[in-house]
Scaffold this motif. Sequence first.
Motif, PDB file in Angstrom:
ATOM      1  N   ASP A 164      32.048  -3.527   3.613  1.00  0.00           N
ATOM      2  CA  ASP A 164      32.748  -4.690   4.162  1.00  0.00           C
ATOM      3  C   ASP A 164      31.860  -5.937   4.237  1.00  0.00           C
ATOM      4  N   GLY A 165      31.040  -6.157   3.193  1.00  0.00           N
ATOM      5  CA  GLY A 165      30.201  -7.345   3.146  1.00  0.00           C
ATOM      6  C   GLY A 165      28.812  -7.162   3.691  1.00  0.00           C
ATOM      7  N   GLY A 166      28.485  -5.972   4.168  1.00  0.00           N
ATOM      8  CA  GLY A 166      27.154  -5.733   4.706  1.00  0.00           C
ATOM      9  C   GLY A 166      26.069  -5.828   3.631  1.00  0.00           C
ATOM     10  N   THR A 167      24.848  -6.180   4.062  1.00  0.00           N
ATOM     11  CA  THR A 167      23.723  -6.332   3.139  1.00  0.00           C
ATOM     12  C   THR A 167      22.565  -5.462   3.589  1.00  0.00           C
ATOM     13  N   VAL A 168      22.022  -4.706   2.633  1.00  0.00           N
ATOM     14  CA  VAL A 168      20.767  -3.989   2.856  1.00  0.00           C
ATOM     15  C   VAL A 168      19.741  -4.583   1.909  1.00  0.00           C
ATOM     16  N   GLU A 169      18.719  -5.209   2.503  1.00  0.00           N
ATOM     17  CA  GLU A 169      17.606  -5.700   1.686  1.00  0.00           C
ATOM     18  C   GLU A 169      16.323  -5.079   2.209  1.00  0.00           C
ATOM     19  N   MET A 170      15.671  -4.323   1.315  1.00  0.00           N
ATOM     20  CA  MET A 170      14.422  -3.668   1.690  1.00  0.00           C
ATOM     21  C   MET A 170      13.423  -3.872   0.562  1.00  0.00           C
ATOM     22  N   PHE A 171      12.325  -4.509   0.880  1.00  0.00           N
ATOM     23  CA  PHE A 171      11.265  -4.790  -0.078  1.00  0.00           C
ATOM     24  C   PHE A 171       9.962  -4.256   0.489  1.00  0.00           C
ATOM     25  N   GLY A 172       9.499  -3.142  -0.030  1.00  0.00           N
ATOM     26  CA  GLY A 172       8.232  -2.594   0.402  1.00  0.00           C
ATOM     27  C   GLY A 172       7.066  -3.261  -0.292  1.00  0.00           C
ATOM     28  N   GLU A 173       5.868  -2.771   0.011  1.00  0.00           N
ATOM     29  CA  GLU A 173       4.667  -3.327  -0.608  1.00  0.00           C
ATOM     30  C   GLU A 173       4.740  -3.129  -2.117  1.00  0.00           C
ATOM     31  N   PRO A 174       4.601  -4.183  -2.915  1.00  0.00           N
ATOM     32  CA  PRO A 174       4.680  -4.034  -4.377  1.00  0.00           C
ATOM     33  C   PRO A 174       3.535  -3.167  -4.897  1.00  0.00           C
ATOM     34  N   ARG A 175       3.895  -2.123  -5.625  1.00  0.00           N
ATOM     35  CA  ARG A 175       2.914  -1.212  -6.204  1.00  0.00           C
ATOM     36  C   ARG A 175       3.367  -0.837  -7.601  1.00  0.00           C
ATOM     37  N   ALA A 176       2.416  -0.517  -8.454  1.00  0.00           N
ATOM     38  CA  ALA A 176       2.775  -0.016  -9.769  1.00  0.00           C
ATOM     39  C   ALA A 176       3.552   1.283  -9.607  1.00  0.00           C
ATOM     40  N   GLY A 177       4.696   1.371 -10.265  1.00  0.00           N
ATOM     41  CA  GLY A 177       5.526   2.559 -10.115  1.00  0.00           C
ATOM     42  C   GLY A 177       5.015   3.742 -10.911  1.00  0.00           C
ATOM     43  N   TRP A 178       4.669   3.498 -12.189  1.00  0.00           N
ATOM     44  CA  TRP A 178       4.170   4.603 -13.005  1.00  0.00           C
ATOM     45  C   TRP A 178       3.394   4.076 -14.189  1.00  0.00           C
ATOM     46  N   THR A 179       2.567   4.915 -14.714  1.00  0.00           N
ATOM     47  CA  THR A 179       1.749   4.567 -15.866  1.00  0.00           C
ATOM     48  C   THR A 179       1.580   5.832 -16.704  1.00  0.00           C
ATOM     49  N   LYS A 180       0.587   5.838 -17.592  1.00  0.00           N
ATOM     50  CA  LYS A 180       0.317   7.008 -18.422  1.00  0.00           C
ATOM     51  C   LYS A 180      -1.169   7.312 -18.419  1.00  0.00           C
ATOM     52  N   LEU A 181      -1.491   8.543 -18.791  1.00  0.00           N
ATOM     53  CA  LEU A 181      -2.894   8.888 -18.988  1.00  0.00           C
ATOM     54  C   LEU A 181      -3.444   8.136 -20.188  1.00  0.00           C
ATOM     55  N   ASN A 182      -4.744   7.950 -20.183  1.00  0.00           N
ATOM     56  CA  ASN A 182      -5.399   7.375 -21.354  1.00  0.00           C
ATOM     57  C   ASN A 182      -6.482   8.296 -21.899  1.00  0.00           C
ATOM     58  N   ALA A 183      -6.534   9.510 -21.378  1.00  0.00           N
ATOM     59  CA  ALA A 183      -7.414  10.564 -21.878  1.00  0.00           C
ATOM     60  C   ALA A 183      -6.808  11.887 -21.429  1.00  0.00           C
ATOM     61  N   THR A 184      -7.001  12.911 -22.215  1.00  0.00           N
ATOM     62  CA  THR A 184      -6.451  14.220 -21.882  1.00  0.00           C
ATOM     63  C   THR A 184      -7.159  14.786 -20.660  1.00  0.00           C
ATOM     64  N   ALA A 185      -6.381  15.317 -19.712  1.00  0.00           N
ATOM     65  CA  ALA A 185      -6.917  15.964 -18.514  1.00  0.00           C
ATOM     66  C   ALA A 185      -6.610  17.455 -18.617  1.00  0.00           C
ATOM     67  N   LEU A 186      -7.651  18.260 -18.780  1.00  0.00           N
ATOM     68  CA  LEU A 186      -7.468  19.697 -18.945  1.00  0.00           C
ATOM     69  C   LEU A 186      -7.352  20.378 -17.589  1.00  0.00           C
TER      70      LEU A 186
END
Length: 826
Positions: A164-186
Amino acid sequence: MHFNRHPELALTLLTTALLLSGCGGERSGDIASKPTSTAVNSELSITAVNSEPSSTTVNNDWSNPATWGGTVPSANTAVEIPAGKTVVLDTKVKVKSLMVKGTLVCGGTDIAIEADWAMVVGAQSKLSCGTKAQPYMGKFDMTLSGPQTDDIMGMGARVLGAMDGGTVEMFGEPRAGWTKLNATALKGSTTLTLADSPKNWRAGMDIVIGSSSEDPHEAEVRRILSISGTSITLNAALTYDHFGLQQSYNNGSKTFTADTRAAVGLLSRNITLRGGGDSQATQFGAHMMTMAGAKAYVSDIGFNRVGQKSRLGRYPFHWHLAGDVRGQFISNSSIWESYNRCVTVHGTDNTVVEGNVCYDHLGHGYFLEDGTEQGNTIQNNLGVLTVRPKPGEGVLESDSKIDAASIGPATFWISNPNNTVVGNHAVGSDGSGFWYNLDDRLISRIGGTAVNPRVSHFERFENNTASSMLLGFSTCQGGGEKGMETPNEPTWTNLTVFQTRNTAVWPCGLRRQTFNNLRVLDVGGIGQGAALTAPTPMLVEESLFVANSAMSAIGNRTKVGRVAIGFYDQGFNIKNTHFVGYTKTDASSWMAHGGGAVKKTWNYVEGVTFSPAKFAAFFDDAGGAGGIDVNVGAVVFDIDGSLGAGPNMTLVTTAPIHAGLDCANSGRIEAGSFGILCKTRIIRTRIDGGVPFIGASYTMFRTGPNGEVTQHFSPAHPAFNFFQAFSAPNQPYHYGAQFETDPGTDFGILFGGYWPNDTMRYELRGMRANASVSSANFSQVGTATEFDSASGSVWFRSGDRLHIKFTAPATIPQWQGVSWVQIVNK
């Protein structure tokens, strides 16, 4: 609750009941309408902000008794913040429930709400915890733990709802969400090297590392002990190997690069919505739901112990029949331990779902629910470990479906093609990575135009990755042709698939689909499905297939037999594509002809290259005991001589029926790999009849200067009433069929995939004495001499043999000729 004390809430509840009475979800029956008189427990009292504090300095902090008229709400209080009033949450609180009709603002540095449920209702209502310009940097936990029997305004239990027109605005601390490895981890390692420095990742935070094998459950959660640049030290050693390299292959003129690095996602967030402490045991967590007219702006938030197993419409984050919500989004957030999906867009258009991490969720993950959803952007999201529900515990049948071409659940389940899907990585699924499952029916939504998803416009699919699952990518609803029929040709760009146990790519639909810059590595196996299976007339160009890459070497994994291309139904065209390692040494082969599906013979290649230069054509022949007719139709036409024996050659299996064809040499085909290149094209020839054909056997033959060759076939599918026969155009020999039982009925012969002016000769043996051709444009002749010299389409009968010559029109495009010849057998 007494409605005479709160008439505005009674009106809201009545409006909600009317709205939800037409709701259901076209596919899942999303939410059933229920009486709203039980929406809030009637024995609870409500504490409202009835007046401003008397102090000249307004202090509306939650912890200030004056905010509440003298007493701060207790654990048994049903709290309501009325329209026009603002409360600043500055402490940790526990209440029975929370109704926000005014504004609730996050204000402290370490705050929390524990309640049965929370609602943001009305045009002036807002839950505000940070803004895009000023994110909330403190710690805020909202824990919802109400009884499972609650049904709050039709949204169930443990809900953070907006309507009915309600608003939810939530902004947490900006952080990198995901990335990738750059070397194999055994396994055994306690350090990771990342592709880049992760923004605002810190010691004490939890991360997930995606699987690098065919087993999706080799994902691992670890806590960060320390970070130095791109190096992370973990709290415990890794149990599994995780690959961290991009791999490049050069064919002499072009380098093909595949990014096969394991994904690493952040789970910890400073704002978290979670279910109560019993959620894990009951698999009944919290959920957030945005209704029509409400607004959701969510970024850098955590969702933990969320979703409710087997409950329709009870998903961690959910736009529900919200219509056009242009400007709304969920971004850069983390959802982990979900008992029902990840992010759901239902009856809603133009959302943005971007940069999120979803780990360990039951059933489909990123989920467009009923097929009416259009204009949404699903971009740069990570999905890790999509789990198949146990029998009877899925919301939809597709959550646990197991079919050759469509396997549930899917990390990304797309029900309408008119959406943008870009830059996502599905890593680890008990089912599929990306599944376009499109209904072929008109689907209506309240106040909207009916939509048929199967024939909707295709928008965009680019730069996506699927790994560590059964099936990487599908546009099928089953194993055959049923799939996409978009008005524009779908083009799938820069799709990478690796370490999938069965097929990498399996598209369906009668319209051609184009795969540009496809990368497929370490996929499939002999008898398990080829890397790419072609029920659709696909074009694959500028692409790379690798049987066993460097990933197969880590962890002492042995190389396994792989197949690149599988024949199934409608065919494929492959251009400027490089194939690596499809050799007998690796127990692999380029092609597979298995399966009883239709084989349409207009497959061609151009500009294909191989490393090593010699390749294994097929992993077995098509003529041994138990051979079936469709496998003989596994043929590939070489336009430019890429296969090594010159242009305009056809790769065929070493089936007996092909023995003695004009086959110059084997080109680049490895000796003993069941394929040979011949100077002919093969035309699909289907004999389609009635009941007497069901389960019948027959013999295919080919005449020729060097005598006649034959091959006996049992039915590919005993329940089918047709034979898969084949012929070659413009040759001094011809093919034919010897019926082993009297057909006893009229039937047809289909010639498919011919070129302009092609001439096909076909012979039927075992026919009745008065058999004839009844098709228009066919003329009967009386002798073999007249038959041989005729230039048009003719037929003649000799004893139990019916001879047919079909001449193709001059105007038909190459490969597109299809004609039926009607046979009368009386």
